[in-house]
Design an enzyme around this catalytic site. Sequence first.
Site, PDB file in Angstrom:
ATOM      1  N   GLU A  48       0.825  -1.211   0.000  1.00  0.00           N
ATOM      2  CA  GLU A  48       0.000   0.000   0.000  1.00  0.00           C
ATOM      3  C   GLU A  48       0.858   1.258   0.000  1.00  0.00           C
ATOM      4  O   GLU A  48       2.005   1.264   0.451  1.00  0.00           O
ATOM      5  CB  GLU A  48      -0.961  -0.002   1.179  1.00  0.00           C
ATOM      6  CG  GLU A  48      -0.301   0.101   2.508  1.00  0.00           C
ATOM      7  CD  GLU A  48      -1.307  -0.041   3.652  1.00  0.00           C
ATOM      8  OE1 GLU A  48      -2.363   0.582   3.602  1.00  0.00           O
ATOM      9  OE2 GLU A  48      -1.002  -0.785   4.586  1.00  0.00           O
ATOM     10  N   CYS A 107       3.523   8.528   0.440  1.00  0.00           N
ATOM     11  CA  CYS A 107       4.214   7.630   1.369  1.00  0.00           C
ATOM     12  C   CYS A 107       4.251   6.247   0.734  1.00  0.00           C
ATOM     13  O   CYS A 107       3.207   5.685   0.406  1.00  0.00           O
ATOM     14  CB  CYS A 107       3.439   7.609   2.689  1.00  0.00           C
ATOM     15  SG  CYS A 107       4.019   6.346   3.834  1.00  0.00           S
ATOM     16  N   CYS A 133       7.525  -7.020   6.829  1.00  0.00           N
ATOM     17  CA  CYS A 133       8.687  -6.429   7.510  1.00  0.00           C
ATOM     18  C   CYS A 133       9.148  -7.424   8.571  1.00  0.00           C
ATOM     19  O   CYS A 133       8.338  -8.153   9.140  1.00  0.00           O
ATOM     20  CB  CYS A 133       8.269  -5.123   8.171  1.00  0.00           C
ATOM     21  SG  CYS A 133       9.603  -4.281   9.052  1.00  0.00           S
ATOM     22  N   CYS A 187       8.402  -4.483  15.401  1.00  0.00           N
ATOM     23  CA  CYS A 187       7.994  -3.439  16.364  1.00  0.00           C
ATOM     24  C   CYS A 187       6.606  -3.800  16.908  1.00  0.00           C
ATOM     25  O   CYS A 187       5.711  -4.175  16.160  1.00  0.00           O
ATOM     26  CB  CYS A 187       7.966  -2.065  15.690  1.00  0.00           C
ATOM     27  SG  CYS A 187       9.588  -1.535  15.121  1.00  0.00           S
ATOM     28  N   CYS A 200       3.206  -2.192  15.531  1.00  0.00           N
ATOM     29  CA  CYS A 200       3.086  -1.968  14.086  1.00  0.00           C
ATOM     30  C   CYS A 200       2.388  -3.127  13.386  1.00  0.00           C
ATOM     31  O   CYS A 200       2.748  -4.294  13.577  1.00  0.00           O
ATOM     32  CB  CYS A 200       4.472  -1.743  13.488  1.00  0.00           C
ATOM     33  SG  CYS A 200       4.422  -1.409  11.722  1.00  0.00           S
ATOM     34  N   GLY A 224       7.496  -1.845   5.674  1.00  0.00           N
ATOM     35  CA  GLY A 224       8.878  -2.244   5.427  1.00  0.00           C
ATOM     36  C   GLY A 224       9.884  -1.348   6.108  1.00  0.00           C
ATOM     37  O   GLY A 224       9.571  -0.231   6.546  1.00  0.00           O
ATOM     38  N   GLU A 225      11.096  -1.870   6.222  1.00  0.00           N
ATOM     39  CA  GLU A 225      12.208  -1.104   6.790  1.00  0.00           C
ATOM     40  C   GLU A 225      13.173  -0.802   5.634  1.00  0.00           C
ATOM     41  O   GLU A 225      13.894  -1.685   5.177  1.00  0.00           O
ATOM     42  CB  GLU A 225      12.884  -1.938   7.894  1.00  0.00           C
ATOM     43  CG  GLU A 225      14.225  -1.426   8.364  1.00  0.00           C
ATOM     44  CD  GLU A 225      14.254   0.062   8.717  1.00  0.00           C
ATOM     45  OE1 GLU A 225      13.385   0.537   9.463  1.00  0.00           O
ATOM     46  OE2 GLU A 225      15.152   0.764   8.220  1.00  0.00           O
ATOM     47  N   SER A 285      12.466   6.882   6.809  1.00  0.00           N
ATOM     48  CA  SER A 285      12.295   6.573   8.222  1.00  0.00           C
ATOM     49  C   SER A 285      12.884   5.197   8.524  1.00  0.00           C
ATOM     50  O   SER A 285      12.628   4.238   7.803  1.00  0.00           O
ATOM     51  CB  SER A 285      10.798   6.586   8.549  1.00  0.00           C
ATOM     52  OG  SER A 285      10.586   6.230   9.901  1.00  0.00           O
ATOM     53  N   SER A 344      12.958   6.248  14.179  1.00  0.00           N
ATOM     54  CA  SER A 344      11.876   5.800  15.048  1.00  0.00           C
ATOM     55  C   SER A 344      12.467   5.512  16.418  1.00  0.00           C
ATOM     56  O   SER A 344      13.153   4.512  16.616  1.00  0.00           O
ATOM     57  CB  SER A 344      11.231   4.541  14.467  1.00  0.00           C
ATOM     58  OG  SER A 344      10.613   4.855  13.256  1.00  0.00           O
ATOM     59  N   LEU A 345      12.190   6.413  17.353  1.00  0.00           N
ATOM     60  CA  LEU A 345      12.807   6.308  18.683  1.00  0.00           C
ATOM     61  C   LEU A 345      11.900   5.522  19.632  1.00  0.00           C
ATOM     62  O   LEU A 345      12.272   4.474  20.144  1.00  0.00           O
ATOM     63  CB  LEU A 345      13.074   7.729  19.200  1.00  0.00           C
ATOM     64  CG  LEU A 345      13.887   7.886  20.464  1.00  0.00           C
ATOM     65  CD1 LEU A 345      15.271   7.280  20.324  1.00  0.00           C
ATOM     66  CD2 LEU A 345      14.010   9.369  20.837  1.00  0.00           C
ATOM     67  N   HIS A 346      10.735   6.050  19.884  1.00  0.00           N
ATOM     68  CA  HIS A 346       9.661   5.374  20.640  1.00  0.00           C
ATOM     69  C   HIS A 346       9.950   5.057  22.102  1.00  0.00           C
ATOM     70  O   HIS A 346       9.039   4.759  22.871  1.00  0.00           O
ATOM     71  CB  HIS A 346       9.177   4.108  19.927  1.00  0.00           C
ATOM     72  CG  HIS A 346       8.760   4.331  18.506  1.00  0.00           C
ATOM     73  ND1 HIS A 346       8.004   5.410  18.123  1.00  0.00           N
ATOM     74  CD2 HIS A 346       9.005   3.632  17.373  1.00  0.00           C
ATOM     75  CE1 HIS A 346       7.795   5.347  16.804  1.00  0.00           C
ATOM     76  NE2 HIS A 346       8.399   4.291  16.328  1.00  0.00           N
ATOM     77  N   ASN A 355      -1.595   4.375  16.736  1.00  0.00           N
ATOM     78  CA  ASN A 355      -2.810   3.869  16.090  1.00  0.00           C
ATOM     79  C   ASN A 355      -3.062   2.486  16.654  1.00  0.00           C
ATOM     80  O   ASN A 355      -2.290   1.575  16.383  1.00  0.00           O
ATOM     81  CB  ASN A 355      -2.567   3.696  14.586  1.00  0.00           C
ATOM     82  CG  ASN A 355      -2.747   4.983  13.828  1.00  0.00           C
ATOM     83  OD1 ASN A 355      -3.717   5.696  14.024  1.00  0.00           O
ATOM     84  ND2 ASN A 355      -1.799   5.271  12.962  1.00  0.00           N
ATOM     85  N   CYS A 368      -1.072   2.193   9.728  1.00  0.00           N
ATOM     86  CA  CYS A 368      -0.266   1.895   8.558  1.00  0.00           C
ATOM     87  C   CYS A 368      -0.119   0.379   8.428  1.00  0.00           C
ATOM     88  O   CYS A 368       0.171  -0.315   9.399  1.00  0.00           O
ATOM     89  CB  CYS A 368       1.097   2.542   8.784  1.00  0.00           C
ATOM     90  SG  CYS A 368       2.203   2.326   7.442  1.00  0.00           S
TER      91      CYS A 368
HETATM   92  N1  SAH Z   1      10.412   0.904   9.123  1.00  0.00           N
HETATM   93  C1  SAH Z   1      10.390   2.330   9.218  1.00  0.00           C
HETATM   94  C2  SAH Z   1       9.070   2.930   8.730  1.00  0.00           C
HETATM   95  C3  SAH Z   1       7.928   2.553   9.598  1.00  0.00           C
HETATM   96  S1  SAH Z   1       6.390   3.392   9.501  1.00  0.00           S
HETATM   97  C4  SAH Z   1      10.645   2.736  10.650  1.00  0.00           C
HETATM   98  O1  SAH Z   1      10.646   1.893  11.519  1.00  0.00           O
HETATM   99  O2  SAH Z   1      10.878   3.908  10.892  1.00  0.00           O
HETATM  100  C5  SAH Z   1       6.662   5.037   9.991  1.00  0.00           C
HETATM  101  C6  SAH Z   1       6.497   5.339  11.478  1.00  0.00           C
HETATM  102  O3  SAH Z   1       5.224   4.904  11.987  1.00  0.00           O
HETATM  103  C7  SAH Z   1       7.550   4.662  12.328  1.00  0.00           C
HETATM  104  O4  SAH Z   1       8.051   5.580  13.259  1.00  0.00           O
HETATM  105  C8  SAH Z   1       6.773   3.568  13.010  1.00  0.00           C
HETATM  106  O5  SAH Z   1       7.401   3.144  14.176  1.00  0.00           O
HETATM  107  C9  SAH Z   1       5.431   4.250  13.232  1.00  0.00           C
HETATM  108  N2  SAH Z   1       4.311   3.333  13.488  1.00  0.00           N
HETATM  109  C10 SAH Z   1       4.147   2.069  13.086  1.00  0.00           C
HETATM  110  N3  SAH Z   1       2.987   1.560  13.543  1.00  0.00           N
HETATM  111  C11 SAH Z   1       2.411   2.526  14.264  1.00  0.00           C
HETATM  112  C12 SAH Z   1       1.200   2.620  14.981  1.00  0.00           C
HETATM  113  N4  SAH Z   1       0.360   1.587  15.087  1.00  0.00           N
HETATM  114  N5  SAH Z   1       0.926   3.784  15.592  1.00  0.00           N
HETATM  115  C13 SAH Z   1       1.764   4.848  15.484  1.00  0.00           C
HETATM  116  N6  SAH Z   1       2.914   4.819  14.827  1.00  0.00           N
HETATM  117  C14 SAH Z   1       3.251   3.678  14.209  1.00  0.00           C
END
Ligand code: SAH
Length: 346
Positions: A92, A105, A112, A116, A119, A159-160, A191, A214-216, A290, A333
């Site tokens: 997508e 995007c 992937c 995470c 995700c 994907g990464e 990203s 992506s820190l989180h 999300n 996503c």
């Molecule tokens: N693989 C890449 C791109 C991922 S998607 C990465 O890890 O950065 C882009 C961003 O959305 C990333 O920061 C990812 O961690 C975040 N993301 C993924 N699922 C999510 C969700 N359910 N809610 C909020 N952010 C999310």
Amino acid sequence: MKKDIRAYTYKELIKEVEDIGEKKFRAKQIYEWLHVKLVDHFEEMTDLSKSLREKLGKTYEILPVTMLERQQSKLDGTNKFLFQLYDGNVVESVLMRYKHGNSVCISSQVGCRMGCRFCASTIGGLVRNLSASEMVGQIYQIQKIIGERVSNVVIMGTGEPLDNYDNFLRFVTILTDEHGLHISQRNITVSTCGIVPNMLALAKENLQITLALSLHGATQEKRKKLMPVANKYELQEVLKACDAYFKETGRRITFEYSLVHGVNDTEEDARELIEILKPRNCHLNLIPVNPIKERDFEQPSRKSALNFKNKLEKSGINVTIRREMGADIDGACGQLRRRYVQTCSE
Ligand code: SAH
């Protein structure tokens, strides 16, 4: 097997064309057909002789990226597209319309393997990498469907991208080439979850694209709970790689931080985050998580997210809460593909 001609950089295409005994200038024509006029078939390349088109068709192909579904938001013009690839896999892509232009995007892999926790894209694991042709193909199809130029690209779909590094780099080269769509490097954001060796390699490429990390989690322990990749690359190493990227390119890093209620949105989390970000020239993007149905993560309330943002802002950090686009067609996503895959296997 035939070779996908859309996956070659301009330089490589010149060599290919010469290798089949054609003049160099043909490469310019073919590149323009593929990457400016965005054709999907050799027959459409009408300023090439019929015999040359046939000759190309014997050695090369243009792998299809075909739209299966399009969802349009009634709220803000966001569109989600589901594309089918040559082998039946689907990915997508999302189109977001802003005042400053159309932003797309794209996905960089089918599935992937990063795992995470929050995700949706990673739940079935990695199926395969996308080729550079399939990555540009998503943008080209969207541009053709809407009949407008795409000016910004983010690699934040499924994907990464840095786990598919060579194809990703080739994709950037093709997309930014002056003979093609010529998208400005500054209008591209990649990203990553933090694949350190490839972040360092990208820094050395000295491109002007934006790196989003992506820190989180603001500590190694927290990050490990949400992102298995943290077991491989420690937070300190990841931050050093961000610093190297900034040093080499002068591009400010964007840090992404999905806010998960009760997991990483406490006062202590804010304090720890400030400690990390304050010394750095960066931007922080907060994304209220999300929720996905396979996990029980919840978004913080609007008030608590704003509170978190204010704390960081007060200490001088540049921070935004990501605007929710296409809320009526959403699902996190990766949801569109997952829904499709599930329906097909039922
Ligand atoms: N693989 C890449 C791109 C991922 S998607 C990465 O890890 O950065 C882009 C961003 O959305 C990333 O920061 C990812 O961690 C975040 N993301 C993924 N699922 C999510 C969700 N359910 N809610 C909020 N952010 C999310």
